[in-house]
Design an enzyme around this catalytic site. Structure first.
Site, PDB file in Angstrom:
ATOM      1  CD  GLU A 278      49.105  15.653  19.799  1.00  0.00           C
ATOM      2  OE1 GLU A 278      49.122  15.260  20.802  1.00  0.00           O
ATOM      3  OE2 GLU A 278      48.896  15.057  19.052  1.00  0.00           O
ATOM      4  CG  HIS A 299      34.109  30.075  43.491  1.00  0.00           C
ATOM      5  ND1 HIS A 299      33.472  30.756  44.515  1.00  0.00           N
ATOM      6  CD2 HIS A 299      32.985  30.100  42.560  1.00  0.00           C
ATOM      7  CE1 HIS A 299      32.384  31.368  44.336  1.00  0.00           C
ATOM      8  NE2 HIS A 299      32.004  30.969  43.031  1.00  0.00           N
ATOM      9  CE  LYS A 413      54.565   8.066  21.454  1.00  0.00           C
ATOM     10  NZ  LYS A 413      53.850   7.939  19.945  1.00  0.00           N
TER      11      LYS A 413
HETATM   12  O1  PA5 Z   1      46.442  13.251  17.552  1.00  0.00           O
HETATM   13  C1  PA5 Z   1      47.307  12.363  17.421  1.00  0.00           C
HETATM   14  O2  PA5 Z   1      47.739  12.146  16.374  1.00  0.00           O
HETATM   15  C2  PA5 Z   1      47.685  11.668  18.723  1.00  0.00           C
HETATM   16  O3  PA5 Z   1      46.993  12.332  19.690  1.00  0.00           O
HETATM   17  C3  PA5 Z   1      47.300  10.327  18.398  1.00  0.00           C
HETATM   18  O4  PA5 Z   1      46.007  10.290  18.642  1.00  0.00           O
HETATM   19  C4  PA5 Z   1      47.658   9.336  19.898  1.00  0.00           C
HETATM   20  O5  PA5 Z   1      49.251   9.626  20.202  1.00  0.00           O
HETATM   21  C5  PA5 Z   1      47.701   8.110  19.858  1.00  0.00           C
HETATM   22  O6  PA5 Z   1      48.214   7.533  18.742  1.00  0.00           O
HETATM   23  P1  PA5 Z   1      47.632   6.191  18.305  1.00  0.00           P
HETATM   24  O7  PA5 Z   1      46.242   6.394  17.679  1.00  0.00           O
HETATM   25  O8  PA5 Z   1      48.577   5.678  17.042  1.00  0.00           O
HETATM   26  O9  PA5 Z   1      47.667   5.111  19.222  1.00  0.00           O
END
Ligand code: PA5
Length: 425
Positions: A278, A299, A413
């Site tokens: 990410e 494996h 989303k």
């Molecule tokens: O690392 C991040 O910012 C994302 O993975 C969020 O943690 C994830 O999308 C969840 O978001 P939120 O904490 O607003 O529910």
């Protein structure tokens, strides 16, 4: 403690390349410290091992005691950075079977109706609490799970009792979850506004579920503090790891596989994949983070790694001292022909598999990075988490992207909301 062993990279990069990239890594880390890079308003995690809210930490410990008293199960509802860190640390530090204390279950990280129905059935006759974690307070997966779980809790407990069964970790001021918490006067913990989810495991986001699993969170913070100090020096292991990744990436090695020979690290791998995936996968750039548990996956994935496309490199986490060891017994009939190993212990075989695999894969043209970790305890996990966070920030800046945003996550989303008919504000 933790050592970065680069001795198997000789065929894949030169000293000069490393020296040049180390200069870039040093400048990148400087940008992190002086907040001059992209996304600098999300650097709250950098000083957090020391600057954390002490009052909140003692409330985290108190809440863990309350939950242990009131419940048999804690359900942690959250997705992405809101649960992966806690799950990683809890799996790494608790025994495989016969977990002590509270059972910890994760929810809100899937929209599987079967998972949620099975969870409901499982919880029906149990005393349970929920720690709902969402920085935005509006994430659909988490919100749906919490609505279902909260509904169950409201049927199970009186209003005052609910205060001992619901704990909310969210933004200090805003969001739907904050509104719910205020309305019901639930105890709240803060996702710091200057910290992205994937960098938040050392805050209440990770520490409350971790404390509920009976893990000493002070020791985790000690590990983070130690590495914080170690990484203040130049030529540190985060700079080196980030530099090597970027050299290899430029040479076409665009897949990194994080590996461990301890299955309890499977969820640590998942946390690491989110951290790097990410953070770096944007603007059509980035190393694709993958993971394996060996020897298990030798494996299944071993064939590809040995002989498939030569665009991958491996980062192997070696745990020097296992938590437990076991001897291989002698058998006088020796029908399985294993007596050549009798008198040896299982960890010796596991370590030999690790060394042999590095050797074979290197011969097959795979660059090998080794991370030597003295032992898998609270201190080393805290050390490792912060080490990877800093490495990721440095590596992202070398790559020329903002390692702290995730604009691409919005695409699915908005399509999903459109198809679900979510009202526009
Ligand atoms: O690392 C991040 O910012 C994302 O993975 C969020 O943690 C994830 O999308 C969840 O978001 P939120 O904490 O607003 O529910």
């Amino acid at each position: 403690m933790i050592n970065l062993n680069l001795s198997n990279l000789g065929d894949f990069l030169t000293n000069e390349e490393l020296e040049n990239m180390m200069n870039e890594a040093k400048s990148a880390q400087k940008k992190v410290y002086d907040k001059s890079g992209d996304g600098s308003d999300y650097l709250g995690w950098v000083d957090y091992p020391f600057s954390y809210d002490k009052e909140e930490l003692s409330r985290v410990k108190k809440a863990a005691t309350t939950i242990a008293r009131s419940s048999d199960v804690l359900v942690v509802a959250g997705i992405g950075g809101s649960y992966l860190g806690a799950k990683a640390v809890i799996s790494a530090l608790t025994p495989y079977f016969e977990k002590p204390g509270l059972e910890i279950i994760f929810a809100g990280n899937t929209i599987s109706s079967t998972y949620m129905s099975n969870l409901k059935d499982y919880l029906w006759d149990k005393d349970f609490s929920v720690n709902v974690i969402s920085k935005s307070g509006t994430t659909t997966e988490t919100a749906i799970a919490f609505r279902i779980l909260f509904n169950m809790l409201k049927k199970k407990y009186m209003k005052e009792e609910l205060l001992e069964h619901v704990f909310v970790t969210t933004d200090k001021e805003k969001g739907a979850l904050k509104q719910i918490a205020d309305e019901y006067e639930f105890e709240t913990f803060v996702v710091p506004s200057d910290m992205g989810g994937r960098y938040s495991v050392l805050s209440a986001v990770g520490l409350l579920p971790i404390a509920c699993a009976g893990i000493d969170i002070d020791k985790i913070l000690k590990g983070a503090q130690a590495v914080y100090n170690d990484l203040k020096k130049d030529d540190n292991i985060a700079q080196k790891y980030a530099a090597v990744r970027n050299i290899l990436y430029k040479k076409g090695y665009d897949i990194e596989i994080l590996e461990a020979y301890e299955p309890s690290l499977v969820n640590f791998n998942e946390w690491w994949k989110q951290l790097f995936g990410e953070s770096e996968g944007k603007e059509l750039k980035g190393i694709f983070p993958a993971s394996c548990i060996f020897s298990t996956d030798l494996h299944s994935m071993g064939q590809y790694i040995q002989e498939g496309r030569r665009n991958l490199f491996e980062t192997v986490m070696e745990i020097k001292e296992p938590k437990c060891n076991i001897d291989i017994p002698f058998d006088k009939n020796n029908l399985d022909n294993l007596n050549y190993l009798s008198g040896k212990d299982l960890n010796y075989v596991n370590n030999t598999a690790l060394e042999a695999t590095i050797f074979a894969h290197k011969e097959g043209g795979v660059p090998e990075i080794k991370l030597e970790i003295d032992e898998l305890d609270e201190f080393h996990i805290g050390y490792l988490v912060y080490f990877f966070e800093m490495s990721c920030a440095i590596s992202g800046y070398i790559l020329g992207i903002n390692p702290f945003n995730q604009p691409g996550v919005e695409a699915y989303k908005s399509k999903m909301f459109e198809m679900l008919g979510k009202p526009k504000k």
